[in-house]
Design a protein around this motif. Structure first.
Motif, mmCIF file in Angstrom:
data_model
loop_
_atom_site.group_PDB
_atom_site.id
_atom_site.type_symbol
_atom_site.label_atom_id
_atom_site.label_comp_id
_atom_site.label_asym_id
_atom_site.label_seq_id
_atom_site.Cartn_x
_atom_site.Cartn_y
_atom_site.Cartn_z
ATOM 1 N N SER A 75 0.834 -1.211 0.000
ATOM 2 C CA SER A 75 0.000 0.000 0.000
ATOM 3 C C SER A 75 0.859 1.247 0.000
ATOM 4 O O SER A 75 0.602 2.194 -0.759
ATOM 5 C CB SER A 75 -0.927 0.013 1.224
ATOM 6 N N TRP A 76 1.851 1.268 0.863
ATOM 7 C CA TRP A 76 2.766 2.411 0.924
ATOM 8 C C TRP A 76 3.558 2.554 -0.379
ATOM 9 O O TRP A 76 3.677 3.669 -0.910
ATOM 10 C CB TRP A 76 3.725 2.265 2.112
ATOM 11 N N LEU A 77 4.091 1.456 -0.898
ATOM 12 C CA LEU A 77 4.893 1.503 -2.119
ATOM 13 C C LEU A 77 4.097 2.062 -3.293
ATOM 14 O O LEU A 77 4.506 3.038 -3.933
ATOM 15 C CB LEU A 77 5.433 0.105 -2.451
ATOM 16 N N PHE A 78 2.948 1.455 -3.561
ATOM 17 C CA PHE A 78 2.144 1.914 -4.699
ATOM 18 C C PHE A 78 1.526 3.282 -4.434
ATOM 19 O O PHE A 78 1.373 4.088 -5.355
ATOM 20 C CB PHE A 78 1.073 0.879 -5.064
ATOM 21 N N GLY A 79 1.191 3.570 -3.176
ATOM 22 C CA GLY A 79 0.670 4.894 -2.829
ATOM 23 C C GLY A 79 1.693 5.990 -3.084
ATOM 24 O O GLY A 79 1.366 7.046 -3.640
ATOM 25 N N LEU A 80 2.934 5.739 -2.687
ATOM 26 C CA LEU A 80 3.989 6.739 -2.940
ATOM 27 C C LEU A 80 4.263 6.894 -4.430
ATOM 28 O O LEU A 80 4.543 8.000 -4.903
ATOM 29 C CB LEU A 80 5.262 6.371 -2.184
ATOM 30 N N MET A 81 4.150 5.791 -5.166
ATOM 31 C CA MET A 81 4.310 5.903 -6.620
ATOM 32 C C MET A 81 3.213 6.801 -7.205
ATOM 33 O O MET A 81 3.486 7.607 -8.102
ATOM 34 C CB MET A 81 4.291 4.519 -7.274
ATOM 35 N N LEU A 82 1.999 6.673 -6.695
ATOM 36 C CA LEU A 82 0.913 7.537 -7.162
ATOM 37 C C LEU A 82 1.173 8.992 -6.789
ATOM 38 O O LEU A 82 0.930 9.901 -7.593
ATOM 39 C CB LEU A 82 -0.425 7.075 -6.579
ATOM 40 N N VAL A 83 1.660 9.212 -5.578
ATOM 41 C CA VAL A 83 1.960 10.582 -5.120
ATOM 42 C C VAL A 83 2.990 11.247 -6.030
ATOM 43 O O VAL A 83 2.886 12.437 -6.334
ATOM 44 C CB VAL A 83 2.458 10.560 -3.653
ATOM 45 N N PHE A 84 3.967 10.466 -6.482
ATOM 46 C CA PHE A 84 5.028 11.037 -7.317
ATOM 47 C C PHE A 84 4.696 11.051 -8.809
ATOM 48 O O PHE A 84 5.491 11.526 -9.611
ATOM 49 C CB PHE A 84 6.355 10.310 -7.069
ATOM 50 N N THR A 85 3.516 10.559 -9.188
ATOM 51 C CA THR A 85 3.093 10.631 -10.586
ATOM 52 C C THR A 85 2.664 12.067 -10.877
ATOM 53 O O THR A 85 1.809 12.613 -10.187
ATOM 54 C CB THR A 85 1.921 9.663 -10.858
#
Length: 154
Positions: A75-85
Protein backbone atom coordinates in the motif's frame (compact mmCIF):
# COMPACT_ATOMS: atom_id res chain seq x y z
CA UNK A 1 11.04 7.87 -13.74
CA UNK A 2 8.05 10.21 -14.14
CA UNK A 3 7.48 8.80 -17.65
CA UNK A 4 7.30 5.30 -16.15
CA UNK A 5 4.84 6.45 -13.46
CA UNK A 6 2.62 8.22 -15.98
CA UNK A 7 2.67 5.30 -18.43
CA UNK A 8 1.85 2.72 -15.76
CA UNK A 9 -0.46 4.97 -13.71
CA UNK A 10 -3.62 2.82 -14.03
CA UNK A 11 -1.74 -0.39 -13.18
CA UNK A 12 -0.10 1.26 -10.18
CA UNK A 13 -3.49 2.55 -9.05
CA UNK A 14 -5.04 -0.93 -9.44
CA UNK A 15 -2.21 -2.53 -7.46
CA UNK A 16 -2.59 0.15 -4.78
CA UNK A 17 -6.32 -0.60 -4.41
CA UNK A 18 -5.63 -4.36 -4.20
CA UNK A 19 -2.98 -3.78 -1.55
CA UNK A 20 -5.31 -1.55 0.45
CA UNK A 21 -8.06 -4.20 0.37
CA UNK A 22 -5.59 -6.79 1.66
CA UNK A 23 -4.27 -4.51 4.39
CA UNK A 24 -7.73 -3.39 5.51
CA UNK A 25 -9.10 -6.94 5.66
CA UNK A 26 -6.28 -7.91 8.02
CA UNK A 27 -6.63 -4.72 10.08
CA UNK A 28 -10.32 -5.48 10.56
CA UNK A 29 -9.79 -9.13 11.46
CA UNK A 30 -6.71 -9.18 13.72
CA UNK A 31 -8.28 -7.25 16.63
CA UNK A 32 -11.33 -9.54 16.35
CA UNK A 33 -9.00 -12.51 16.82
CA UNK A 34 -7.67 -10.76 19.92
CA UNK A 35 -11.23 -10.57 21.27
CA UNK A 36 -11.72 -14.31 20.84
CA UNK A 37 -8.26 -15.01 22.23
CA UNK A 38 -8.62 -13.04 25.48
CA UNK A 39 -12.24 -14.03 25.99
CA UNK A 40 -11.25 -17.67 25.58
CA UNK A 41 -8.58 -17.21 28.23
CA UNK A 42 -10.73 -15.10 30.57
CA UNK A 43 -14.24 -16.50 30.18
CA UNK A 44 -14.29 -19.80 28.34
CA UNK A 45 -11.65 -21.51 30.45
CA UNK A 46 -9.10 -21.89 27.67
CA UNK A 47 -5.71 -22.62 29.24
CA UNK A 48 -2.47 -20.86 28.40
CA UNK A 49 -0.40 -22.95 25.94
CA UNK A 50 -3.36 -25.26 25.22
CA UNK A 51 -3.85 -26.41 21.62
CA UNK A 52 -6.63 -23.85 21.19
CA UNK A 53 -4.53 -20.99 22.56
CA UNK A 54 -1.56 -22.02 20.42
CA UNK A 55 -3.88 -21.98 17.40
CA UNK A 56 -4.93 -18.39 18.19
CA UNK A 57 -1.28 -17.34 18.47
CA UNK A 58 -0.46 -19.09 15.19
CA UNK A 59 -3.39 -17.45 13.36
CA UNK A 60 -2.51 -14.02 14.74
CA UNK A 61 1.14 -14.36 13.75
CA UNK A 62 0.33 -15.56 10.22
CA UNK A 63 -2.28 -12.84 9.68
CA UNK A 64 0.21 -10.18 10.74
CA UNK A 65 3.33 -11.54 9.01
CA UNK A 66 1.90 -13.07 5.83
CA UNK A 67 -1.01 -10.75 5.02
CA UNK A 68 -1.01 -7.52 7.02
CA UNK A 69 2.70 -6.62 6.72
CA UNK A 70 2.91 -7.26 2.95
CA UNK A 71 -0.41 -5.43 2.47
CA UNK A 72 0.88 -2.37 4.32
CA UNK A 73 4.22 -2.36 2.51
CA UNK A 74 2.55 -2.69 -0.90
CA UNK A 75 0.00 0.00 0.00
CA UNK A 76 2.77 2.41 0.92
CA UNK A 77 4.89 1.50 -2.12
CA UNK A 78 2.14 1.91 -4.70
CA UNK A 79 0.67 4.89 -2.83
CA UNK A 80 3.99 6.74 -2.94
CA UNK A 81 4.31 5.90 -6.62
CA UNK A 82 0.91 7.54 -7.16
CA UNK A 83 1.96 10.58 -5.12
CA UNK A 84 5.03 11.04 -7.32
CA UNK A 85 3.09 10.63 -10.59
CA UNK A 86 2.94 14.10 -12.17
CA UNK A 87 -0.44 15.82 -12.10
CA UNK A 88 -2.16 13.38 -9.72
CA UNK A 89 -2.01 15.21 -6.38
CA UNK A 90 -2.98 18.85 -5.92
CA UNK A 91 -1.06 19.74 -2.75
CA UNK A 92 -2.93 23.04 -2.44
CA UNK A 93 -6.11 21.07 -1.62
CA UNK A 94 -6.96 19.72 1.82
CA UNK A 95 -7.66 16.12 0.74
CA UNK A 96 -4.07 14.89 0.30
CA UNK A 97 -3.25 16.10 3.80
CA UNK A 98 -6.29 14.49 5.44
CA UNK A 99 -5.56 11.26 3.57
CA UNK A 100 -1.90 11.37 4.61
CA UNK A 101 -2.86 11.92 8.26
CA UNK A 102 -5.31 8.99 8.14
CA UNK A 103 -2.72 6.74 6.44
CA UNK A 104 -0.23 7.60 9.19
CA UNK A 105 -2.96 6.80 11.72
CA UNK A 106 -3.63 3.48 9.99
CA UNK A 107 0.08 2.70 10.11
CA UNK A 108 0.13 3.52 13.83
CA UNK A 109 -2.81 1.13 14.31
CA UNK A 110 -0.92 -1.56 12.39
CA UNK A 111 2.05 -1.14 14.75
CA UNK A 112 -0.27 -1.22 17.76
CA UNK A 113 -1.72 -4.53 16.48
CA UNK A 114 1.80 -5.95 16.16
CA UNK A 115 2.65 -4.87 19.72
CA UNK A 116 -0.56 -6.42 21.07
CA UNK A 117 0.07 -9.67 19.18
CA UNK A 118 3.48 -9.95 20.79
CA UNK A 119 2.05 -9.25 24.25
CA UNK A 120 -0.63 -11.93 23.74
CA UNK A 121 1.93 -14.44 22.49
CA UNK A 122 4.14 -13.81 25.52
CA UNK A 123 1.23 -13.99 27.96
CA UNK A 124 1.61 -10.35 29.05
CA UNK A 125 -1.66 -9.02 27.62
CA UNK A 126 -4.05 -7.73 30.26
CA UNK A 127 -6.72 -6.20 28.06
CA UNK A 128 -10.37 -7.19 27.86
CA UNK A 129 -12.38 -8.38 24.91
CA UNK A 130 -14.39 -5.16 25.17
CA UNK A 131 -11.20 -3.10 24.79
CA UNK A 132 -10.24 -4.98 21.61
CA UNK A 133 -13.80 -4.60 20.29
CA UNK A 134 -13.56 -0.84 20.71
CA UNK A 135 -10.09 -0.70 19.15
CA UNK A 136 -11.44 -2.71 16.22
CA UNK A 137 -13.45 0.38 15.18
CA UNK A 138 -10.39 2.58 14.69
CA UNK A 139 -9.47 1.37 11.17
CA UNK A 140 -13.07 2.06 10.10
CA UNK A 141 -12.68 5.70 11.07
CA UNK A 142 -9.40 5.99 9.17
CA UNK A 143 -10.94 4.25 6.15
CA UNK A 144 -13.85 6.71 6.09
CA UNK A 145 -11.45 9.68 6.15
CA UNK A 146 -9.25 8.15 3.42
CA UNK A 147 -12.10 7.23 1.06
CA UNK A 148 -13.88 10.57 1.55
CA UNK A 149 -10.63 12.44 0.99
CA UNK A 150 -9.81 10.64 -2.26
CA UNK A 151 -13.31 10.48 -3.75
CA UNK A 152 -14.75 13.85 -2.67
CA UNK A 153 -11.38 15.69 -2.88
CA UNK A 154 -12.40 18.48 -0.50
Amino acid sequence: MTDFLSTWYLWIKALHVMAIITWMAALFYLPRLYVYHVEGLNKAGMKRDSDQELLFRHQERLLLKAIMNPGMIASWLFGLMLVFTPGIVDWSSIWPWTKAAAVLGMTWFHMWCAKERKALAEGRANRSGRYYRMMNEIPTIFMIVIVASVIVKF
